[in-house]
Write a protein that holds these residues in place. Sequence first.
Motif, PDB file in Angstrom:
ATOM      1  N   LEU A  19      -9.359   0.381   3.923  1.00  8.84           N
ATOM      2  CA  LEU A  19      -9.954   1.388   4.789  1.00  8.84           C
ATOM      3  C   LEU A  19     -11.305   0.912   5.307  1.00  8.84           C
ATOM      4  O   LEU A  19     -12.060   0.256   4.570  1.00  8.84           O
ATOM      5  N   HIS A  20     -11.627   1.264   6.542  1.00 12.01           N
ATOM      6  CA  HIS A  20     -12.963   1.019   7.079  1.00 12.01           C
ATOM      7  C   HIS A  20     -13.897   1.990   6.372  1.00 12.01           C
ATOM      8  O   HIS A  20     -13.670   3.198   6.366  1.00 12.01           O
ATOM      9  N   ARG A  21     -14.936   1.472   5.757  1.00 11.00           N
ATOM     10  CA  ARG A  21     -15.809   2.293   4.916  1.00 11.00           C
ATOM     11  C   ARG A  21     -16.466   3.433   5.689  1.00 11.00           C
ATOM     12  O   ARG A  21     -16.574   4.552   5.191  1.00 11.00           O
ATOM     13  N   GLU A  22     -16.924   3.194   6.889  1.00 12.21           N
ATOM     14  CA  GLU A  22     -17.685   4.205   7.631  1.00 12.21           C
ATOM     15  C   GLU A  22     -16.802   5.262   8.280  1.00 12.21           C
ATOM     16  O   GLU A  22     -17.179   6.431   8.343  1.00 12.21           O
ATOM     17  N   THR A  23     -15.631   4.871   8.768  1.00  7.74           N
ATOM     18  CA  THR A  23     -14.785   5.811   9.511  1.00  7.74           C
ATOM     19  C   THR A  23     -13.611   6.334   8.701  1.00  7.74           C
ATOM     20  O   THR A  23     -13.016   7.342   9.072  1.00  7.74           O
ATOM     21  N   GLY A  24     -13.250   5.648   7.637  1.00  4.00           N
ATOM     22  CA  GLY A  24     -12.075   6.028   6.853  1.00  4.00           C
ATOM     23  C   GLY A  24     -10.774   5.594   7.496  1.00  4.00           C
ATOM     24  O   GLY A  24      -9.699   5.873   6.983  1.00  4.00           O
ATOM     25  N   GLU A  25     -10.866   4.879   8.620  1.00  5.80           N
ATOM     26  CA  GLU A  25      -9.670   4.409   9.317  1.00  5.80           C
ATOM     27  C   GLU A  25      -8.903   3.422   8.441  1.00  5.80           C
ATOM     28  O   GLU A  25      -9.487   2.552   7.806  1.00  5.80           O
ATOM     29  N   VAL A  26      -7.573   3.566   8.416  1.00  7.52           N
ATOM     30  CA  VAL A  26      -6.718   2.650   7.668  1.00  7.52           C
ATOM     31  C   VAL A  26      -6.576   1.369   8.485  1.00  7.52           C
ATOM     32  O   VAL A  26      -6.106   1.399   9.621  1.00  7.52           O
ATOM     33  N   CYS A  27      -6.986   0.251   7.926  1.00  8.02           N
ATOM     34  CA  CYS A  27      -6.924  -1.040   8.613  1.00  8.02           C
ATOM     35  C   CYS A  27      -5.656  -1.810   8.251  1.00  8.02           C
ATOM     36  O   CYS A  27      -5.162  -2.593   9.063  1.00  8.02           O
ATOM     37  N   ALA A  28      -5.159  -1.624   7.044  1.00 11.75           N
ATOM     38  CA  ALA A  28      -3.939  -2.314   6.606  1.00 11.75           C
ATOM     39  C   ALA A  28      -3.319  -1.554   5.446  1.00 11.75           C
ATOM     40  O   ALA A  28      -4.031  -0.911   4.671  1.00 11.75           O
ATOM     41  N   ILE A  29      -2.012  -1.623   5.369  1.00 14.05           N
ATOM     42  CA  ILE A  29      -1.265  -1.010   4.268  1.00 14.05           C
ATOM     43  C   ILE A  29      -0.303  -2.048   3.698  1.00 14.05           C
ATOM     44  O   ILE A  29       0.428  -2.687   4.448  1.00 14.05           O
ATOM     45  N   LEU A  30      -0.350  -2.213   2.403  1.00 14.53           N
ATOM     46  CA  LEU A  30       0.630  -3.054   1.711  1.00 14.53           C
ATOM     47  C   LEU A  30       1.458  -2.126   0.842  1.00 14.53           C
ATOM     48  O   LEU A  30       0.917  -1.421  -0.010  1.00 14.53           O
ATOM     49  N   GLU A  31       2.764  -2.148   1.064  1.00 13.63           N
ATOM     50  CA  GLU A  31       3.637  -1.290   0.284  1.00 13.63           C
ATOM     51  C   GLU A  31       4.345  -2.114  -0.782  1.00 13.63           C
ATOM     52  O   GLU A  31       4.034  -3.286  -0.986  1.00 13.63           O
ATOM     53  N   GLU A  32       5.263  -1.498  -1.463  1.00  8.78           N
ATOM     54  CA  GLU A  32       5.871  -2.054  -2.673  1.00  8.78           C
ATOM     55  C   GLU A  32       6.363  -3.492  -2.513  1.00  8.78           C
ATOM     56  O   GLU A  32       6.064  -4.355  -3.342  1.00  8.78           O
ATOM     57  N   GLU A  33       7.111  -3.781  -1.461  1.00  9.84           N
ATOM     58  CA  GLU A  33       7.657  -5.129  -1.280  1.00  9.84           C
ATOM     59  C   GLU A  33       6.550  -6.176  -1.115  1.00  9.84           C
ATOM     60  O   GLU A  33       6.604  -7.257  -1.705  1.00  9.84           O
ATOM     61  N   ALA A  34       5.549  -5.856  -0.331  1.00  9.65           N
ATOM     62  CA  ALA A  34       4.437  -6.790  -0.123  1.00  9.65           C
ATOM     63  C   ALA A  34       3.649  -6.983  -1.409  1.00  9.65           C
ATOM     64  O   ALA A  34       3.233  -8.101  -1.736  1.00  9.65           O
ATOM     65  N   LEU A  35       3.446  -5.898  -2.161  1.00 10.75           N
ATOM     66  CA  LEU A  35       2.725  -6.013  -3.433  1.00 10.75           C
ATOM     67  C   LEU A  35       3.514  -6.858  -4.435  1.00 10.75           C
ATOM     68  O   LEU A  35       2.927  -7.654  -5.165  1.00 10.75           O
ATOM     69  N   ASP A  36       4.842  -6.692  -4.439  1.00 10.70           N
ATOM     70  CA  ASP A  36       5.679  -7.525  -5.310  1.00 10.70           C
ATOM     71  C   ASP A  36       5.536  -9.001  -4.934  1.00 10.70           C
ATOM     72  O   ASP A  36       5.448  -9.867  -5.805  1.00 10.70           O
ATOM     73  N   GLU A  37       5.522  -9.275  -3.635  1.00 15.86           N
ATOM     74  CA  GLU A  37       5.362 -10.658  -3.178  1.00 15.86           C
ATOM     75  C   GLU A  37       4.013 -11.225  -3.613  1.00 15.86           C
ATOM     76  O   GLU A  37       3.934 -12.360  -4.091  1.00 15.86           O
TER      77      GLU A  37
END
Length: 82
Positions: A19-37
């Motif tokens: 997340l962007h610290r100042e705006t709270g905007e989500v910059c990237a999401i890693l879900e289960e498959e990416a985390l497993d990788e």
Amino acid sequence: MTYLIDAWLDRPHPYLRILHRETGEVCAILEEEALDELRDQGDLDLAGLTSSEPLILKELVRSLFLFCYARALRPHNEIQLH
């Protein structure tokens, strides 16, 4: 720019968001498959996620962004970049 890591790894469908610290905007999401990788590659540093050291967190965010962009370049990517 500064970022926050919002990680929920101990749930049935884990995810990690940058997340962007100042705006709270989500910059990237890693879900289960990416985390497993990341885990399989040995690139998910759980100790780094709990660190309060700015340099460790900065390097972790940089590595996660690089991983996200590399995955986004693959066909059939399942990662979301904003």
